[in-house]
Design an enzyme around this catalytic site. Sequence first.
Site: not given
Length: 342
Positions: A148-149
Amino acid sequence: MTAFERTMADEAGARHAIAVNSGTSALHLIIRGLGIGLGDEVITTPFSFVASTNCILFEGATPVFVDIEPTTLCIDPEQVEAAMTPHTKAILAVDVFGHPADWKALEAIAREHELLLIEDSAEALGSTLDGKSCGGFGNAGVFAFYPNKQITTGEGGMVVTDDGELAEICRSMANQGRDGGGWLNHVRLGYNYRMDEMSAALGLSQLQRLDELIAARARVASWYEEALSEIEGVETPHVKPNVGMSWFVYVIRLTDRLSRADRDGVLAELRERGIECRDYFQPIHLQPYLQEMLGTKRGQFPITESVSDRTIALPFFTTMSDEQVRIVGTALSEILQRKKRH
Ligand SMILES: Cc1ncc(COP(=O)(O)O)c(C=O)c1O
């Protein structure tokens, strides 16, 4: 691996970078490497992902929570000073959702009181404050590369620091306590926190596209700002003028006239329309295991709790289109209009 680490150190403006298998591992290594342990207090934020508190607990130290600024959602430096005791050893601040904490104020406090300062920049790769890169503030900083980064290595994390001795200790601890004396020679208690070469190669290739990825995310954030700014009852994210924002997520807040249950209702309705969204974060001091361990409870950190009751993380990804953003905006507007009428 070394190429990924070198590029990452440059990105953070730090002398050393040590690639590891998660952001949590990176935080743990820093806490342990700085000698923070039993009897020490670390002032930190309750508005974060749990790992920023867990790393303190791993070493038997005590997290001391203080409330956040209502705009940036990062730790409030004024409250940090008020929470200090003779046992305070460090401050661990988080660049929440990609927005830098007030590092100028935090560095001044740490200097004056001779405290260690740790930057959890897991969500802020590429963000800047007064032109200086996140990750590079304090004694050491952390990045994380979960999918998700801003960039991902599958799982992964990075310690960045100017402190050569700390870097060496972290590198050794991440590699089972080895220290260059051979594969079966261990000079200290260590862990298997190594990043594998495949992940590092993936990280390096994405890091080379970081500017492009940040720009694409900023474009999506600006579409959201445009689509949502006129909707009554929605507060869009604040970005300070001296900040270069690398957007991690796009989190809005509903008006404080709405309750937590209202917000949960909005989340449910958005999901019913096929729009993936979530509340973000739940306060750390209200997590069941921490209430049990530390005796923390609702009411202690009113800003964190009020913000947390009203957040909605909207769909947010690099390739999101203007059209998709408008669909989310229209859905939110309709749902809130209906709530207002009832
Ligand atoms: C603020 C913060 N700190 C630490 C972490 C931990 O990183 P990881 O999931 O790579 O262990 C995260 C990850 O979500 C995070 O958001």
